[in-house]
Write a protein that holds these residues in place. Structure first.
Motif, short mmCIF file in Angstrom:
data_model
loop_
_atom_site.label_atom_id
_atom_site.label_comp_id
_atom_site.label_asym_id
_atom_site.label_seq_id
_atom_site.Cartn_x
_atom_site.Cartn_y
_atom_site.Cartn_z
N PHE A 28 0.84 -1.21 0.00
CA PHE A 28 0.00 0.00 0.00
C PHE A 28 0.87 1.25 0.00
O PHE A 28 0.58 2.22 -0.72
CB PHE A 28 -0.93 -0.01 1.22
N ASP A 29 1.97 1.23 0.78
CA ASP A 29 2.89 2.37 0.80
C ASP A 29 3.45 2.64 -0.60
O ASP A 29 3.60 3.79 -1.00
CB ASP A 29 4.04 2.09 1.78
N VAL A 32 0.84 4.32 -2.71
CA VAL A 32 0.73 5.74 -2.34
C VAL A 32 1.87 6.52 -2.99
O VAL A 32 1.65 7.59 -3.57
CB VAL A 32 0.75 5.90 -0.80
N LYS A 36 0.49 9.37 -5.52
CA LYS A 36 0.10 10.58 -4.78
C LYS A 36 0.26 11.86 -5.59
O LYS A 36 -0.63 12.72 -5.59
CB LYS A 36 0.81 10.66 -3.42
N ASN A 37 1.38 11.99 -6.32
CA ASN A 37 1.60 13.24 -7.08
C ASN A 37 0.71 13.30 -8.33
O ASN A 37 0.20 14.36 -8.68
CB ASN A 37 3.07 13.39 -7.45
N LEU A 40 -2.67 14.20 -7.14
CA LEU A 40 -2.69 15.59 -6.68
C LEU A 40 -2.82 16.54 -7.87
O LEU A 40 -3.63 17.48 -7.85
CB LEU A 40 -1.41 15.91 -5.88
N ASN A 41 -2.06 16.27 -8.92
CA ASN A 41 -2.13 17.12 -10.11
C ASN A 41 -3.50 17.05 -10.78
O ASN A 41 -4.03 18.06 -11.19
CB ASN A 41 -1.04 16.73 -11.11
N GLU A 54 -5.08 18.12 -1.96
CA GLU A 54 -4.30 17.19 -1.13
C GLU A 54 -5.22 16.42 -0.18
O GLU A 54 -5.04 15.22 0.04
CB GLU A 54 -3.23 17.97 -0.35
N ASP A 55 -6.20 17.11 0.34
CA ASP A 55 -7.15 16.47 1.24
C ASP A 55 -7.93 15.37 0.50
O ASP A 55 -8.16 14.29 1.04
CB ASP A 55 -8.11 17.53 1.77
N VAL A 57 -6.86 13.77 -2.16
CA VAL A 57 -5.94 12.66 -2.48
C VAL A 57 -5.87 11.72 -1.27
O VAL A 57 -5.91 10.50 -1.42
CB VAL A 57 -4.54 13.19 -2.86
N GLN A 58 -5.82 12.32 -0.10
CA GLN A 58 -5.80 11.51 1.13
C GLN A 58 -7.08 10.67 1.23
O GLN A 58 -7.03 9.49 1.55
CB GLN A 58 -5.72 12.44 2.35
N GLU A 59 -8.18 11.32 0.93
CA GLU A 59 -9.48 10.63 0.98
C GLU A 59 -9.51 9.47 -0.03
O GLU A 59 -10.04 8.40 0.26
CB GLU A 59 -10.59 11.65 0.68
N PHE A 61 -6.92 7.69 -1.10
CA PHE A 61 -6.13 6.57 -0.58
C PHE A 61 -6.84 5.88 0.59
O PHE A 61 -6.75 4.66 0.74
CB PHE A 61 -4.73 7.04 -0.15
#
Lengths: 197, 216
Positions: A28-29, A32, A36-37, A40-41, A54-55, A57-59, A61
């Protein structure tokens, strides 16, 4: 050559999610780290706010983590994760509309593109044909969400039409038509900033 | 006349432009079919307007491809891990709460169902017993008789009936279907004999009243 070998050694996204489904948290890491980038884009270009993006993207994952069992290997993992991120971004846009954060949405933001008064516009820039990232971002945000999404996925994320079709869940022909119309609209909006031929 | 011709030609060209417009994106991506591509290229030689649009579209696409990529904040991974830990904890908590809730709810539901079922069976049983008191289903015996069933010895309960069962059937022949089928003279005479033995007046009935037993 060594780089090619290294690439071959890297597990695919589908391998990683399978390992994660079997309880390997390190997989999973890696997911991520890979996405992640990119996500985000994608979300930032969609919403125009880095913090919110960013928030989300967290959601995204978090949802992948919680719903890992729901993923089936029949679909590409990238398609799955982009669908989750895209849906979250669209939901956020709808929430914004409801909250009426931007009074401009009252102009009929769903179907039409709206014009934003260009405060940073200078004739000098026009003459020099300068086109800044901010201008591009603002004009992307000026497109209606259905065109915005496919333009970001095609021209910024550089995904294939087939992938976009699966992410957005519309037929391939519709994706092509939307990309074409989106590009036509965007070039029209950016016309004043482009160098004169 | 010349003005109308120019207007007509311009109109035709515009129609052609509209037809080709839908292929601009595929042309830029190099996905256009060779026949249409050649047609479009021929059109572009004569239409500077469409050529400009295509050039701008190419420029914009290039610009979008080279937009600087954003990177997540340094604490992104840490925040994500914390959120996962918190959310997983909440998930576990909610499951254990539900488990506790169900551990109470299940026996309550089971007890309620058992009570309702018991009440239903009791009421139904009472109804059956009441129905057994009806003439069609009872059996009568002389006093002191004991009826043995397959499972247990039934108790004899003595009731004073207002009317003999035979009288009941005689008064209501439809209640005894087999009575209709007896047509022979022999059967008729036998019945007459039996009837003559039975008490007819109210007084006779009262004198001949015997205790009868019911089985439950």
């Amino acid at each position: 050559m060594a780089q090619n070998d290294k690439k071959k050694m890297q597990p695919t996204d589908e391998d990683l999610i399978e390992r994660f489904q079997h309880g390997e948290l390190y997989a999973f890491d890696l997911i991520v780290k890979r996405y992640k980038n990119q996500l985000l884009n994608f979300i930032f270009r969609f919403l125009g706010n880095q913090e919110e993006a960013e928030d989300l993207v967290q959601e995204t994952f978090l949802r992948v983590y919680k719903n890992r069992r729901a993923y089936r290997k029949v679909a590409k993992f990238s398609t799955w994760i982009y669908t989750i991120a895209g849906n979250l971004a669209k939901t956020e846009l709808r929430k914004r509309k409801r909250r009426k954060i931007f009074s401009i949405t009252d102009l009929g933001y769903e179907e039409k593109d709206y014009e934003i008064c260009d405060m940073a516009f200078s004739p000098e820039d026009q003459v020099n044909g300068l086109i800044t990232e901010e201008i591009v971002q603002r004009e992307i945000e000026g497109l209606s969400p259905k065109f915005r999404e496919v333009i970001i996925l095609r021209d910024i994320q550089e995904l294939s039409y087939e992938e976009i079709s699966k992410i957005v869940r519309i037929p391939l022909g519709t994706v092509k038509s939307r990309v074409n119309r989106g590009r036509l609209k965007l070039q029209e909006r950016l016309k004043p900033y482009l160098p004169r031929e | 006349m010349k003005g109308i011709g120019t207007y007509f030609l311009k109109g035709l060209l515009m129609k052609k432009c509209e037809r080709f417009r839908q292929h601009f994106s595929d042309y830029i991506d190099g996905l256009l079919d060779s026949t249409i591509r050649l047609e479009l290229e021929n059109h572009l030689e004569n239409c500077p307007r469409c050529l400009k649009v295509i050039q701008r579209m190419k420029n914009v696409s290039q610009k979008l491809k080279h937009l600087p990529g954003l990177k997540t904040s340094p604490d992104f991974d840490m925040v994500l891990r914390t959120r996962i830990r918190v959310e997983s904890g909440l998930e576990r908590k909610s499951w254990s709460e539900n488990k506790f809730k169900w551990s109470i709810q299940i026996p309550v539901y089971a007890a309620s169902i058992a009570i309702i079922w018991g009440a239903f069976v009791f009421i139904n049983d009472q109804n059956i017993k009441q129905n057994q008191g009806m003439p069609l289903s009872f059996q009568y015996h002389t006093a002191g008789d004991t009826i043995l069933s397959n499972t247990k010895q039934d108790k004899n309960v003595y009731y004073e009936l207002p009317i003999y069962p035979v009288d009941y059937f005689l008064q209501r022949p439809a209640a005894l279907p087999s009575a209709k089928k007896v047509n022979s003279i022999e059967s008729d005479s036998l019945r007459q004999k039996q009837l003559s033995k039975l008490p007819h007046s109210k007084k006779q009935i009262q004198n001949n009243r015997k205790p009868v037993s019911f089985t439950f």
